[in-house]
Design a protein around this motif. Structure first.
Motif, PDB file in Angstrom:
ATOM      1  N   LEU A  46       0.833  -1.205   0.000  1.00 41.80           N
ATOM      2  CA  LEU A  46       0.000   0.000   0.000  1.00 41.80           C
ATOM      3  C   LEU A  46       0.868   1.254   0.000  1.00 41.80           C
ATOM      4  O   LEU A  46       0.612   2.207  -0.756  1.00 41.80           O
ATOM      5  N   THR A  47       1.911   1.243   0.812  1.00 41.30           N
ATOM      6  CA  THR A  47       2.806   2.408   0.872  1.00 41.30           C
ATOM      7  C   THR A  47       3.478   2.648  -0.474  1.00 41.30           C
ATOM      8  O   THR A  47       3.548   3.786  -0.956  1.00 41.30           O
ATOM      9  N   VAL A  50       0.855   4.061  -2.946  1.00 36.56           N
ATOM     10  CA  VAL A  50       0.498   5.461  -2.643  1.00 36.56           C
ATOM     11  C   VAL A  50       1.657   6.380  -3.021  1.00 36.56           C
ATOM     12  O   VAL A  50       1.452   7.443  -3.636  1.00 36.56           O
ATOM     13  N   ILE A  72     -10.063   5.717  -0.810  1.00 38.30           N
ATOM     14  CA  ILE A  72      -8.988   5.196   0.041  1.00 38.30           C
ATOM     15  C   ILE A  72      -7.638   5.666  -0.494  1.00 38.30           C
ATOM     16  O   ILE A  72      -6.780   6.156   0.251  1.00 38.30           O
ATOM     17  N   LEU A  73      -7.478   5.532  -1.809  1.00 36.30           N
ATOM     18  CA  LEU A  73      -6.197   5.869  -2.426  1.00 36.30           C
ATOM     19  C   LEU A  73      -6.000   7.375  -2.482  1.00 36.30           C
ATOM     20  O   LEU A  73      -4.932   7.892  -2.156  1.00 36.30           O
ATOM     21  N   SER A  76      -5.176   8.956   0.865  1.00 34.41           N
ATOM     22  CA  SER A  76      -3.788   8.650   1.261  1.00 34.41           C
ATOM     23  C   SER A  76      -2.805   9.515   0.486  1.00 34.41           C
ATOM     24  O   SER A  76      -1.842  10.044   1.052  1.00 34.41           O
ATOM     25  N   CYS A  79      -2.947  13.097   1.818  1.00 26.95           N
ATOM     26  CA  CYS A  79      -2.215  13.241   3.089  1.00 26.95           C
ATOM     27  C   CYS A  79      -0.720  13.332   2.831  1.00 26.95           C
ATOM     28  O   CYS A  79      -0.025  14.148   3.425  1.00 26.95           O
ATOM     29  N   GLN A  80      -0.247  12.480   1.929  1.00 25.74           N
ATOM     30  CA  GLN A  80       1.187  12.478   1.667  1.00 25.74           C
ATOM     31  C   GLN A  80       1.656  13.798   1.050  1.00 25.74           C
ATOM     32  O   GLN A  80       2.742  14.287   1.334  1.00 25.74           O
TER      33      GLN A  80
END
Ligand code: AMP
Length: 181
Positions: A46-47, A50, A72-73, A76, A79-80
């Motif tokens: 996932l990391t 993303v 969801i993606l 994320s 946020c990043q």
């Protein structure tokens, strides 16, 4: 691409291939559903996904996610990047005044919506979803972003189903898929 970048890209593609599960005949006979839940359940995968979705877009103001897996993606990625997140939802699910966009599905049609005040004029927006299939959903989302006064900086997906030709519906759309099948 440098040799290192090519190796990293093939590692990411392998990782996605290994973590996205084919579910035949779902949600209807003849469709092979690409299930990303094994990928979401793997922290390292996932990391990596993303990170790849978030990379190299220049300055962005908002990340728009398409209901439901795109939320969801996109959240994320937002946020990043320190950007805002905007939900693009199915008809009737957003509480405030919306812009609506209808589009053709393989069978029937669908309508998606965004809040009218989701973007400030001229904001640069990245659209994120899990799968690009016929391209209708991404095309309608791009239209909503433009109608709401913002600019589409790019469209990012984990997986592109090339045989459905979605990319052709998004000319100049700056489309990036992490894996093409
Ligand atoms: P399309 O508008 O045909 O490009 O379809 C894209 C949207 O439908 C995305 O939001 C996907 O989540 C979903 N979708 C379409 N086909 C599939 C598939 N085979 N597997 C998983 N999701 C799909």
């Amino acid at each position: 691409m440098t040799v290192g970048e090519t190796a990293a890209a093939s590692t990411l593609a392998d990782l996605i291939r290994a973590r996205v599960r084919d579910i035949p005949d779902y949600p209807q006979p003849g469709v092979v559903f690409k299930d990303i839940t094994p990928l979401l359940a793997d922290g390292a995968a996932l990391t990596a996904v993303v990170d790849a979705l978030a990379a190299d877009h220049g300055a962005l103001d908002k990340v728009a996610g398409i209901e439901a897996r795109g939320f969801i993606l996109a959240a994320s990625v937002a946020c990043q990047l320190g950007s805002g997140f905007v939900p693009v939802r199915k008809q009737g699910r957003l509480p405030g005044p919306t812009f609506s966009q209808s589009y053709q599905l393989e069978y029937g049609s669908a309508t998606i919506e965004v809040h009218q005040d989701a973007f400030s004029p001229g904001e640069r927006v990245l659209i994120v979803d899990d799968v690009l299939a016929t391209g209708g959903t991404a095309e309608a989302t791009a239209e909503l972003v433009r109608r709401a006064g913002a600019e589409v900086a790019g469209i990012c997906v984990i997986l592109e189903l090339e045989f459905l030709g979605g990319r052709a519906r998004l000319p100049g759309g700056n489309v990036r898929s992490l894996l093409v099948v």
